[in-house]
Write a protein that holds these residues in place. Structure first.
Motif, mmCIF file in Angstrom:
data_model
loop_
_atom_site.group_PDB
_atom_site.id
_atom_site.type_symbol
_atom_site.label_atom_id
_atom_site.label_comp_id
_atom_site.label_asym_id
_atom_site.label_seq_id
_atom_site.Cartn_x
_atom_site.Cartn_y
_atom_site.Cartn_z
ATOM 1 N N GLY A 125 -5.900 -0.166 -1.127
ATOM 2 C CA GLY A 125 -6.826 -0.106 -0.002
ATOM 3 C C GLY A 125 -6.980 -1.449 0.680
ATOM 4 N N ALA A 160 -10.419 -0.475 1.938
ATOM 5 C CA ALA A 160 -9.612 -0.597 3.151
ATOM 6 C C ALA A 160 -10.485 -0.915 4.363
ATOM 7 N N LYS A 183 -3.988 9.204 1.684
ATOM 8 C CA LYS A 183 -4.767 10.096 0.811
ATOM 9 C C LYS A 183 -4.159 11.492 0.780
ATOM 10 N N ASP A 235 -5.908 1.892 -6.801
ATOM 11 C CA ASP A 235 -6.424 2.459 -5.546
ATOM 12 C C ASP A 235 -7.061 1.365 -4.691
ATOM 13 N N THR A 236 -7.817 0.493 -5.348
ATOM 14 C CA THR A 236 -8.534 -0.549 -4.602
ATOM 15 C C THR A 236 -7.577 -1.610 -4.086
ATOM 16 N N PRO A 261 -5.538 5.677 -1.232
ATOM 17 C CA PRO A 261 -6.145 4.397 -1.603
ATOM 18 C C PRO A 261 -7.657 4.453 -1.416
ATOM 19 N N SER A 262 -8.351 3.382 -1.753
ATOM 20 C CA SER A 262 -9.800 3.332 -1.594
ATOM 21 C C SER A 262 -10.162 3.113 -0.124
ATOM 22 N N GLY A 263 -10.872 4.078 0.454
ATOM 23 C CA GLY A 263 -11.309 3.930 1.846
ATOM 24 C C GLY A 263 -12.359 2.846 2.014
ATOM 25 N N SER A 319 0.813 -1.216 0.000
ATOM 26 C CA SER A 319 0.000 0.000 0.000
ATOM 27 C C SER A 319 0.846 1.265 0.000
ATOM 28 N N VAL A 360 -5.167 5.114 6.063
ATOM 29 C CA VAL A 360 -5.880 5.460 4.826
ATOM 30 C C VAL A 360 -5.858 6.963 4.576
#
Length: 254
Positions: free
Chosen positions: A204, A153, A127, A200-201, A148-150, A38, A123
């Protein structure tokens, strides 16, 4: 006078399985590798957030997702989007309430600390470090920062927390498998809705799972002590009051 030997409680004899499973070197290695997965892309994105080295892969994946969308697939995507929003807070709160009702104070503190550290420090920290632009025209409401994708995550972190605190060790393998499927579904939904890039995913999922596993490895002894105390109290409660001594069971008096 002869006395019957006192048999120790099985709960007091058996080794602490929770510490043995959480303190395996593989758990620590997996946690550090996931956190690295990550963090390293964030360093690659930071010099040029709008055009990182792997932007071509993200563009190709987004093209495969197509859009705009409607129809049958919209239902699971919308449900997962909602789960990562309002319901993503309700579920941890319900779990916290359950732990407090059971007087599992250590577990409740672990849940609160890990949930906020994973979401706010890991996270949100990534960001703000990267501030990557999102795909154009997302189909749902989004905030700043794509990486990343919250949602992903939070899903991965919740899988680890529930698995550690509620799922018996013998059933965790099945739980991890189901949790992986759930996390992958959340990853699909975020890209299908054009809310995130594929990387991003992935970041996360790695951030959420890595933070949860590292916290488990660090806090395993405290969680195990709480579990052992609960087992001993349950064992004493199950025995209840001492049974009356019958003539056949009475010790012989010389």
């Amino acid at each position: 006078m002869s006395r019957n030997p006192v048999t120790p409680s099985p709960a007091a004899e058996r080794p602490t399985e929770a510490v043995a499973s959480a303190r395996r070197p593989g758990v620590l290695v997996a946690a550090l590798l996931l956190l690295g997965v990550s963090a390293l892309p964030a360093l690659a994105i930071r010099p040029d957030p709008a055009n990182p080295p792997f932007q071509g892969l993200d563009d190709q994946w987004l093209a495969w997702m197509g859009g705009p969308h409607d129809g049958l697939y919209w239902i699971p995507a919308a449900v997962l989007n909602w789960f990562g929003g309002p319901l993503g807070v309700v579920v941890p709160l319900a779990l916290l309430f359950f732990l407090l009702l059971r007087r599992r104070w250590t577990s409740a503190g672990f849940l609160l600390g890990v949930y906020f550290a994973g979401n706010l420090l890991v996270v949100q920290g990534l960001k703000r470090l990267v501030d990557r632009p999102r795909p154009a025209n997302p189909l749902v409401r989004v905030d700043h920062g794509s990486f990343p994708s919250g949602h992903v995550a939070g899903a991965a972190l919740l899988v680890v927390l529930v698995g550690v605190l509620l799922v018996p060790a013998a059933r965790r393998r099945a739980w991890w498998l189901g949790g992986t499927v759930f996390t992958l579904a959340m990853m699909w939904s975020r890209t299908w809705l054009h809310a995130h890039w594929l990387t991003d995913t992935a970041a996360g999922a790695a951030a959420g799972a890595g933070a949860g596993l590292l916290a488990w490895w660090l806090c395993a002894p405290a969680l195990a002590r709480e579990s052992d105390r609960g087992g001993r109290e349950s064992d004493r409660g199950g025995r209840g009051a001492a049974a009356p001594v019958t003539p056949e069971a009475a010790p012989a008096i010389p």
